[in-house]
Design a protein around this motif. Structure first.
Motif, PDB file in Angstrom:
ATOM      1  N   THR A  31      -0.083  -2.680  43.478  1.00 20.82           N
ATOM      2  CA  THR A  31      -0.246  -2.244  42.091  1.00 20.82           C
ATOM      3  C   THR A  31       0.181  -0.785  41.952  1.00 20.82           C
ATOM      4  OG1 THR A  31      -2.039  -3.793  41.624  1.00 20.82           O
ATOM      5  CG2 THR A  31      -1.914  -1.817  40.254  1.00 20.82           C
ATOM      6  N   TYR A  32      -0.376   0.058  42.793  1.00 20.99           N
ATOM      7  CA  TYR A  32      -0.029   1.476  42.783  1.00 20.99           C
ATOM      8  C   TYR A  32       1.075   1.713  43.802  1.00 20.99           C
ATOM      9  CZ  TYR A  32      -4.328   1.873  40.128  1.00 20.99           C
ATOM     10  OH  TYR A  32      -5.301   1.719  39.177  1.00 20.99           O
ATOM     11  N   SER A  33       2.098   2.447  43.364  1.00 20.09           N
ATOM     12  CA  SER A  33       3.267   2.640  44.203  1.00 20.09           C
ATOM     13  C   SER A  33       2.882   3.271  45.539  1.00 20.09           C
ATOM     14  CB  SER A  33       4.292   3.528  43.498  1.00 20.09           C
ATOM     15  OG  SER A  33       5.393   3.774  44.348  1.00 20.09           O
ATOM     16  N   LEU A  34       3.389   2.667  46.602  1.00 21.57           N
ATOM     17  CA  LEU A  34       3.135   3.180  47.948  1.00 21.57           C
ATOM     18  C   LEU A  34       4.122   4.266  48.341  1.00 21.57           C
ATOM     19  CD1 LEU A  34       2.578  -0.299  49.644  1.00 21.57           C
ATOM     20  CD2 LEU A  34       0.807   1.318  48.926  1.00 21.57           C
ATOM     21  N   ILE A  35       5.166   4.456  47.534  1.00 19.79           N
ATOM     22  CA  ILE A  35       6.214   5.393  47.956  1.00 19.79           C
ATOM     23  C   ILE A  35       6.578   6.423  46.897  1.00 19.79           C
ATOM     24  CG2 ILE A  35       7.238   3.759  49.605  1.00 19.79           C
ATOM     25  CD1 ILE A  35       9.416   3.207  47.457  1.00 19.79           C
ATOM     26  N   ASN A  36       6.285   6.154  45.625  1.00 21.60           N
ATOM     27  CA  ASN A  36       6.726   7.058  44.571  1.00 21.60           C
ATOM     28  C   ASN A  36       5.565   7.854  43.984  1.00 21.60           C
ATOM     29  OD1 ASN A  36       9.420   6.180  44.749  1.00 21.60           O
ATOM     30  ND2 ASN A  36       8.987   4.444  43.392  1.00 21.60           N
ATOM     31  N   TYR A  37       5.815   9.126  43.793  1.00 21.42           N
ATOM     32  CA  TYR A  37       4.873  10.045  43.139  1.00 21.42           C
ATOM     33  C   TYR A  37       3.528  10.135  43.874  1.00 21.42           C
ATOM     34  CZ  TYR A  37       8.250   9.251  39.379  1.00 21.42           C
ATOM     35  OH  TYR A  37       9.399   9.122  38.643  1.00 21.42           O
ATOM     36  N   ARG A  38       3.478   9.678  45.114  1.00 20.79           N
ATOM     37  CA  ARG A  38       2.238   9.651  45.898  1.00 20.79           C
ATOM     38  C   ARG A  38       1.118   8.967  45.111  1.00 20.79           C
ATOM     39  NH1 ARG A  38       2.623  15.781  48.532  1.00 20.79           N
ATOM     40  NH2 ARG A  38       4.731  15.464  49.319  1.00 20.79           N
ATOM     41  N   GLU A  39       1.518   7.954  44.389  1.00 21.79           N
ATOM     42  CA  GLU A  39       0.592   7.356  43.434  1.00 21.79           C
ATOM     43  C   GLU A  39      -0.606   6.707  44.118  1.00 21.79           C
ATOM     44  OE1 GLU A  39       1.349   5.230  39.365  1.00 21.79           O
ATOM     45  OE2 GLU A  39       1.694   3.778  40.985  1.00 21.79           O
ATOM     46  N   ALA A  40      -0.361   5.835  45.090  1.00 23.84           N
ATOM     47  CA  ALA A  40      -1.474   5.155  45.747  1.00 23.84           C
ATOM     48  C   ALA A  40      -2.398   6.154  46.423  1.00 23.84           C
ATOM     49  CB  ALA A  40      -0.944   4.147  46.768  1.00 23.84           C
ATOM     50  N   GLU A  41      -1.833   7.152  47.057  1.00 25.18           N
ATOM     51  CA  GLU A  41      -2.669   8.153  47.729  1.00 25.18           C
ATOM     52  C   GLU A  41      -3.468   8.967  46.722  1.00 25.18           C
ATOM     53  OE1 GLU A  41       0.494  10.024  49.766  1.00 25.18           O
ATOM     54  OE2 GLU A  41       0.139   8.936  51.627  1.00 25.18           O
ATOM     55  N   THR A  42      -2.855   9.285  45.599  1.00 25.51           N
ATOM     56  CA  THR A  42      -3.573  10.023  44.552  1.00 25.51           C
ATOM     57  C   THR A  42      -4.734   9.207  44.017  1.00 25.51           C
ATOM     58  OG1 THR A  42      -1.585  11.237  43.920  1.00 25.51           O
ATOM     59  CG2 THR A  42      -3.351  11.107  42.286  1.00 25.51           C
ATOM     60  N   VAL A  43      -4.511   7.918  43.797  1.00 24.05           N
ATOM     61  CA  VAL A  43      -5.577   7.047  43.316  1.00 24.05           C
ATOM     62  C   VAL A  43      -6.723   7.003  44.316  1.00 24.05           C
ATOM     63  CG1 VAL A  43      -6.171   4.633  42.832  1.00 24.05           C
ATOM     64  CG2 VAL A  43      -4.130   5.654  41.799  1.00 24.05           C
ATOM     65  N   LEU A  44      -6.405   6.876  45.597  1.00 23.39           N
ATOM     66  CA  LEU A  44      -7.465   6.849  46.605  1.00 23.39           C
ATOM     67  C   LEU A  44      -8.191   8.184  46.683  1.00 23.39           C
ATOM     68  CD1 LEU A  44      -6.097   4.751  49.597  1.00 23.39           C
ATOM     69  CD2 LEU A  44      -7.375   4.032  47.581  1.00 23.39           C
ATOM     70  N   ASN A  45      -7.463   9.267  46.541  1.00 24.49           N
ATOM     71  CA  ASN A  45      -8.118  10.584  46.529  1.00 24.49           C
ATOM     72  C   ASN A  45      -9.068  10.711  45.349  1.00 24.49           C
ATOM     73  OD1 ASN A  45      -6.862  11.461  48.866  1.00 24.49           O
ATOM     74  ND2 ASN A  45      -5.150  12.418  47.781  1.00 24.49           N
ATOM     75  N   GLU A  46      -8.643  10.165  44.197  1.00 27.68           N
ATOM     76  CA  GLU A  46      -9.528  10.197  43.028  1.00 27.68           C
ATOM     77  C   GLU A  46     -10.807   9.410  43.283  1.00 27.68           C
ATOM     78  OE1 GLU A  46      -6.326  10.608  39.329  1.00 27.68           O
ATOM     79  OE2 GLU A  46      -6.843   8.624  40.102  1.00 27.68           O
ATOM     80  N   TRP A  47     -10.646   8.226  43.863  1.00 27.31           N
ATOM     81  CA  TRP A  47     -11.832   7.424  44.186  1.00 27.31           C
ATOM     82  C   TRP A  47     -12.715   8.144  45.199  1.00 27.31           C
ATOM     83  CZ3 TRP A  47     -14.080   3.919  41.536  1.00 27.31           C
ATOM     84  CH2 TRP A  47     -13.395   2.980  40.787  1.00 27.31           C
ATOM     85  N   SER A  48     -12.108   8.769  46.189  1.00 32.96           N
ATOM     86  CA  SER A  48     -12.877   9.473  47.205  1.00 32.96           C
ATOM     87  C   SER A  48     -13.666  10.629  46.597  1.00 32.96           C
ATOM     88  CB  SER A  48     -11.942   9.983  48.304  1.00 32.96           C
ATOM     89  OG  SER A  48     -12.658  10.699  49.277  1.00 32.96           O
ATOM     90  N   THR A  49     -13.008  11.382  45.720  1.00 36.97           N
ATOM     91  CA  THR A  49     -13.689  12.486  45.047  1.00 36.97           C
ATOM     92  C   THR A  49     -14.839  11.973  44.200  1.00 36.97           C
ATOM     93  OG1 THR A  49     -11.653  13.800  45.006  1.00 36.97           O
ATOM     94  CG2 THR A  49     -13.371  14.388  43.420  1.00 36.97           C
TER      95      THR A  49
END
Length: 1001
Positions: A548-566
């Motif tokens: 769902t969240y891009s694994l390669i563009n705009y660091r999207e998946a990582e940003t989403v996980l960081n948001e959840w972690s925060t």
């Protein structure tokens, strides 16, 4: 513990003490000259009520007495009191100043006080659910003063009592969510009292639905001895419903559609229907259950023949007649019309004339049962749900006194509101809305995923367009949606309190009330909750997948996980700071949804990364597979934690499956997302080292279809960066291609390149390292394109040296001197809609921000609402200054991200807005196509339709040269809510949320 805080809620007054959400306060916890003591110095004022009072008011008065004791540990006396005028055996005057409760026109006690003191009750007399309170002098012989609580009708009195209880410190959710009571030693009320006028919406209710497996299993355990109702086996007996009736009334609701899947309210327990009326809850039945009968369940038991009106009308009419006769003694709202069995459409051969005949016969049934020719005073609704709206569009009409119940699309987007010509119907109109649903494109009924900001945006339109006779909310199992349920009812109780500028403060008040928090603490929890619902509303958890969240563009998946972690860290910090008594409530209402939702997000992204790394021949594939398996098991652990708290009080409430959907219906069990593994003992064919640059699915060396079109013989990779990229660096992953450990070096041939590390070591226990590449000083680069080579070299024992070159292309751009606005970075200008350079006002209307609404920041919509529409380019306009360096064959594409909606002003007057760049001709954008009657527009459906993606995107091309420009978005119709604008100048790449916002200078 004591709570005293002050905070400002938009247009609401500065308050001291506890504020009942949606109601101005008259309660304080310290004495003053203008206050009346409810409890003072451990002495409670006695409570008086007339024995001829409504039974529901007497129940609420008993709760009122218990609530005072909950707050102060002092139990006031509660006595029936008769006056000389009403009984020869009049009661003796109480000692001290009493609290006197009663309903105008019903209570002989209140009637006596009004008559003898000449108390002015004209403000509430004869009005629906109004109440007033105040201190009255000499209300009774021997009584110098009393605090009198008067309702215009029985629910007016009931609401007055529960409103005071909430202000005292008792949450409506004290039982249903285990919210501890905020205690005080003393309680006082203002002599001037509290009051409330006619509610904004006449009937405000909830619908229990989709109640299997969670609610039904829980109720069976808690309210039965293992045996359900005689005919249906349902566990929803009067022990269950009386708990629910009290909750609804405490939230100022008055209406209920009961549980229906496998249940039949009227026959499951003979006390259900009379107790609803006793408590004061108006009963109805759902959109598919005409004439107060639970269909199909009751028809399967008692009906004769088939559910086919063309061949079995007499038996169906008799079945409906018996339902009306059963309901006649009680306050009810009749659903009329007819749908197919099991929430399905009727046969395609059904025609409008037949359905109009159905309703004519139902009218005759009501005339017979109530022995009245005129049945316009019997509340009736016609639910325009799915295909039934198509019948209306095709010309079917019902009597003017019948309420037209418009519906949403089951996903929170109201399909239609009354047009100007429809607003003068005596029956008015209402809305059936969802925060839970079973059906296409996928069920969503596991956990909270609706923003109250979205509910407000849609239901404020309902208020504006007079769909305010009846609101009903599908709450599924109820428990996962406590907060959203209360907001829906609170808004219907007093819509004027909640505007687009203060609706987010509902969460602040809610957090302060539920968790006994200071202003700053409540603000923190409100922010936590706003992000929880934002993240889950981006895409329902049931619809999420590993890509769902891009694994390669705009660091999207990582940003989403960081948001959840925060978010998880913030929630955990609050949870740990609360008392053990408060933690269960916070766990249910906030912490568990965050724990469980964050875990699902982490698991799915890890599964996506696992499969990506497998395709890249990276050994870290296996670590990610282990992570997915661990997170999958944790999902059950969180469910178990919910079920075992409070000695299992809420066992089964999280039974709902939610992982492994493969079509619209719930999976029969949770299943883990697919994962891959690579062999741990075998090296990749291309060597020990794998190089995976950001922005590509490929990996080097070796062959991979994602490296270039032919998939073999591809050139070395290139990473690009420019000085206005919102992400200021790029990364390159160095990974293990197998079990062989190696060391590596990283070197650049250009001094202007900064590397986060120049060497490292990789092994099976440390299978990858991320190297960040950046330009620390852009002044050292020439204007335009710059290129450097970065070489990764691996050294492994017994293996030849392996080198992979990576081209680093850095572009230095410079906007024109003096430019102010958004600047293109990586070929894109991305702008949050609220960040306009200018905002014009026309006829008093301008674009206003809807805080928190949407997937990333907020949305903007034209306010105030009305029926005003503008010609293209003539309406209030947002302007965004931007600077582009590139285009595609002379064009840029403007992509507007709009909050999902439907053409609720009819397809003949669709939602629309204008888009323009500079002085070029404006383009009218109509984002939602017309629909077939009773259907939904193209683009709505499928797992990648706009309702699943929670966004509508519309592209418009403009001819634009490089330079400074102004994008203009103008209002045409109300109801449009825009979240984000993306201008593609040739660099846009796929992602779910769109590029991060561009740099503004």
């Amino acid at each position: 513990m004591t709570r005293a805080f002050a905070y400002l809620l938009g247009s609401l007054a500065l308050l001291q003490g506890i504020h009942a959400i949606g109601q101005d306060t008259c309660v304080s916890f310290s004495s003053a000259s203008n206050t009346f003591p409810v409890v003072n110095n451990k002495k409670a004022s006695p409570i008086l009520i007339s024995p001829d009072e409504w039974p529901g008011v007497q129940i609420a008065a008993s709760d009122f007495q218990a609530d005072i004791e909950r707050v102060t540990s002092v139990k006031p006396s509660l006595s029936n009191f008769t006056t000389p005028a009403s009984s020869p055996a009049a009661s003796k005057p109480p000692s001290g100043s009493p609290i006197i409760i009663g309903t105008l026109g019903k209570s002989s006690l209140i009637n006596h006080i009004v008559n003898t003191t000449k108390l002015d009750v004209s403000s509430i007399e004869g009005k629906w659910e109004n109440f007033m309170t105040r201190v009255v002098s000499n209300p009774l012989p021997g009584v110098a003063s009393a605090y009198v609580i008067i309702g215009a009708d029985k629910r007016g009195t009931i609401f007055a009592l529960y409103d005071h209880s909430e202000q005292f410190g008792v949450s409506p959710w004290y039982w249903w969510a285990d919210v501890p009571t905020t205690t005080h030693s003393d309680i006082f009320v203002a002599n001037s009292g509290c009051s409330h006028g006619t509610p904004s919406v006449k009937y405000r209710g909830i619908f229990l639905n989709d109640e299997q497996p969670a609610l039904q299993n829980w109720a069976a355990e808690k309210f039965t001895n293992g045996t359900g109702a005689q005919f249906t086996g349902s566990p929803f007996n009067h022990l269950f419903y009386t708990k629910l009736f009290e909750l609804i009334l405490r939230m100022k609701g008055n209406y209920l559609w009961p549980a229906m899947w496998g249940s039949a309210f009227g026959i499951d327990d003979p006390l259900n229907q009379p107790l609803a009326d006793t408590y004061g809850v108006v009963m109805g039945t759902s959109h598919q259950e005409p004439m107060m009968r639970s269909t199909p369940n009751e028809f399967n038991i008692f009906g004769k023949g088939t559910w086919d009106y063309t061949t079995n009308a007499d038996n169906i009419n008799q079945y409906w007649l018996e339902g009306a006769e059963r309901a006649r003694p009680f306050e009810s709202v009749y659903t009329i019309g007819m749908r197919g069995f099991g929430d399905l459409p009727l046969s395609e051969t059904t025609n409008v004339a037949l359905l109009e005949g159905v309703i004519q016969n139902q009218t005759q049934i009501l005339q017979q049962v109530y022995n009245e020719t005129d049945v316009s005073n019997i509340p009736q609704i016609w639910a325009l749900y799915k295909e039934v709206e198509g019948y209306y569009d095709d010309g079917m009409r019902v009597p003017d006194y019948v309420t037209l119940l418009w519906t949403d699309d089951n996903w929170g987007n109201v399909r239609r509101f009354p047009t100007v010509s429809e607003r003068n119907r005596t029956g008015g109109a209402g809305v059936y809305y969802h925060v839970d649903y079973v059906g296409d494109p996928r069920d969503y009924k596991w956990i909270t995923s609706t923003q109250i900001e979205k509910v407000h945006q849609q239901m404020s339109l309902a208020i504006q367009y007079q769909a305010d006779r009846l609101w009903i909310l599908n709450v599924g199992d109820l428990k996962p949606y406590e907060r959203e349920t209360e907001f829906f009812l609170t808004y219907g109780w007093d819509a004027g309190k909640w505007t687009s500028s203060n609706v987010t403060s509902f969460l602040n008040q809610w957090a302060a009330r539920e968790f006994d928090l200071s202003t700053s603490g409540a603000d923190n929890v409100a922010s936590i909750v706003a992000n929880l619902t934002r993240f889950n509303a981006r895409r329902k958890p049931e619809l999420l997948n590993s890509t769902t969240y891009s694994l390669i563009n705009y660091r999207e998946a990582e940003t989403v996980l960081n948001e959840w972690s925060t978010l998880l860290n913030a929630s955990t910090q609050v949870y740990n700071s609360l008392s053990s008594a408060m933690q269960p409530a916070f766990f249910q209402l906030v912490h568990h949804p965050i724990l469980a939702s964050s875990n699902v997000a982490q698991m799915l992204v890890a599964a996506g990364q696992n499969n990506l790394r497998a395709s890249q021949a990276r050994l870290s594939t296996n670590q990610l597979a282990d992570t997915v398996e661990q997170l999958f098991e944790k999902d059950f652990d969180f469910e178990t934690q919910y079920h075992t708290m409070l000695n299992g009080k809420w066992d089964h409430m999280m039974d709902q499956t939610h992982l492994g959907y493969f079509y619209w219906q719930q999976p029969m069990t949770n299943s883990m997302p697919m994962i891959s593994r690579v062999q741990t003992k075998k090296n990749a064919l291309a060597g020990v080292m794998r190089i995976a640059p950001e922005g590509t699915l490929g990996a080097w060396p070796g062959d991979n279809p994602n490296q270039c079109a032919q998939g073999y013989g591809c050139p070395p990779p290139t990473v690009t960066l420019d000085n206005f990229s919102p992400i200021a660096d790029r990364f390159i992953d160095v990974g293990a291609g197998g079990p062989t450990p190696f060391t590596f070096t990283v070197k650049s041939n250009s001094a202007w390149v900064k590397l986060s590390a120049t060497q490292g070591s990789i092994s099976p226990s440390n299978p990858e390292q991320r190297i960040f590449v950046s330009v620390p000083d852009w002044s050292k680069l020439k204007a335009g394109s710059n290129s450097a080579q970065i070489t990764f070299t691996a050294t492994a024992e017994g293996q030849p040296s392996l080198s992979v070159p990576v081209t680093f292309a850095a572009t230095k751009n410079t906007p024109a001197s003096g430019f102010k606005g958004f600047v293109e970075g990586t070929g894109v200008i991305s702008i949050e809609a609220a960040h306009a350079s200018r905002n014009s006002t026309v006829q008093g209307i301008s674009w206003s921000e809807l805080a928190n609404l949407g997937r990333t920041l907020s949305a903007v919509t034209p306010l105030p609402l009305g029926d005003v529409a503008f010609d293209l380019g003539a309406g209030p306009t947002l302007e965004y200054d931007f600077f582009n360096f590139n285009n595609v064959q002379g064009n840029v594409t403007v992509i507007v991200h709009m909050t999902p909606a439907l053409n609720s002003n009819t397809d003949q007057n669709p939602l629309a807005y204008g888009v323009q760049i500079d002085s070029q001709p404006a383009v009218k954008v109509v984002p939602i196509p017309s629909e077939v009657p009773g259907g939904l527009p193209n683009g709505w459906d499928t797992n990648d339709g706009w309702v699943a993606n929670s966004i509508i995107t519309t592209p418009t091309k403009f001819s634009v040269t490089p330079g400074a420009h102004t994008l203009k978005i103008s209002m045409i119709t109300p109801g449009v809510a825009i979240q984000k604008i993306v201008i593609d100048a040739g660099g846009l790449v796929p992602s779910y949320l769109g590029p991060p916002e561009s740099i503004s200078v």
